[in-house]
Structures are given as C-alpha cells and as structure tokens.
Design a protein around this motif. Structure first.
Motif, PDB file in Angstrom:
ATOM      1  N   CYS A 115       0.890  -1.133   0.001  1.00  0.00           N
ATOM      2  CA  CYS A 115      -0.011   0.083  -0.010  1.00  0.00           C
ATOM      3  C   CYS A 115       0.780   1.253  -0.075  1.00  0.00           C
ATOM      4  O   CYS A 115       0.724   2.144  -0.773  1.00  0.00           O
ATOM      5  CB  CYS A 115      -0.858   0.184   1.193  1.00  0.00           C
ATOM      6  N   LEU A 116       1.692   1.277   0.552  1.00  0.00           N
ATOM      7  CA  LEU A 116       2.818   2.485   0.781  1.00  0.00           C
ATOM      8  C   LEU A 116       3.551   2.841  -0.819  1.00  0.00           C
ATOM      9  O   LEU A 116       3.450   3.535  -1.287  1.00  0.00           O
ATOM     10  CB  LEU A 116       3.922   2.198   1.623  1.00  0.00           C
TER      11      LEU A 116
ATOM     12  N   TYR B 289       2.787   5.998  -2.906  1.00  0.00           N
ATOM     13  CA  TYR B 289       4.065   6.689  -3.455  1.00  0.00           C
ATOM     14  C   TYR B 289       3.633   6.975  -4.909  1.00  0.00           C
ATOM     15  O   TYR B 289       4.109   8.092  -5.464  1.00  0.00           O
ATOM     16  CB  TYR B 289       5.173   6.028  -3.121  1.00  0.00           C
TER      17      TYR B 289
ATOM     18  N   ALA C 158      -3.923   4.607   1.013  1.00  0.00           N
ATOM     19  CA  ALA C 158      -3.889   5.103   2.324  1.00  0.00           C
ATOM     20  C   ALA C 158      -5.050   4.371   3.307  1.00  0.00           C
ATOM     21  O   ALA C 158      -4.884   4.208   4.283  1.00  0.00           O
ATOM     22  CB  ALA C 158      -3.918   6.397   2.166  1.00  0.00           C
TER      23      ALA C 158
ATOM     24  N   ALA D 144      -4.400   0.972   3.858  1.00  0.00           N
ATOM     25  CA  ALA D 144      -3.153   0.859   4.875  1.00  0.00           C
ATOM     26  C   ALA D 144      -3.467   1.137   6.110  1.00  0.00           C
ATOM     27  O   ALA D 144      -3.184   0.278   7.148  1.00  0.00           O
ATOM     28  CB  ALA D 144      -1.993   1.678   4.330  1.00  0.00           C
TER      29      ALA D 144
END
Length: 62
Positions: free
Chosen positions: A18-19, A23, A38, A41
């Motif tokens: 997810c990060l 990004y 987000a 996550a």
C-alpha cells in the motif's frame, strides 16, 4: 500461534504494498490510488494493532 504469525506477516506485506502504491499514485498524480492505498493501509494497521494486543493477552503470564 503459527496462524497469527502468518497473519502478521501478511499484514506487513500488505502495508508495504500500500505504501508503494500510494507513493506511485503521488508521483503520477493519481489521487484515487493514493487515497485508496492510504485507506487500505490504515485498515491493515488497525487490524495489526488488534492482533498484537490479542497475542499479548495470550502470552501474558498470570
């Protein structure tokens, strides 16, 4: 206990993915990707914290 370790590992991998998606969404200006990643996550982090609390209760010595 092995299932909980595997679940924790799955949560960690999901958070990392997810990060990365967030990004990439930021770089490409795809705000829906960023918001979706987000949200997922945050949900995975909440589930991970609940799992950690549960494991602490199980391993706590009386």
């Amino acid at each position: 206990m092995g299932k909980k370790v595997a679940l924790n590992t799955l949560y960690n991998v999901g958070i990392i993915v997810c990060l990365f998606i967030a990004y990439e969404g930021f770089l490409q200006k795809h705000w829906s990707w960023l918001l979706g990643a987000a949200f997922v996550a945050v949900m995975l982090i909440i589930l991970k914290v609940r799992l950690i609390k549960e494991v602490r209760q199980l391993t706590k010595k009386p």
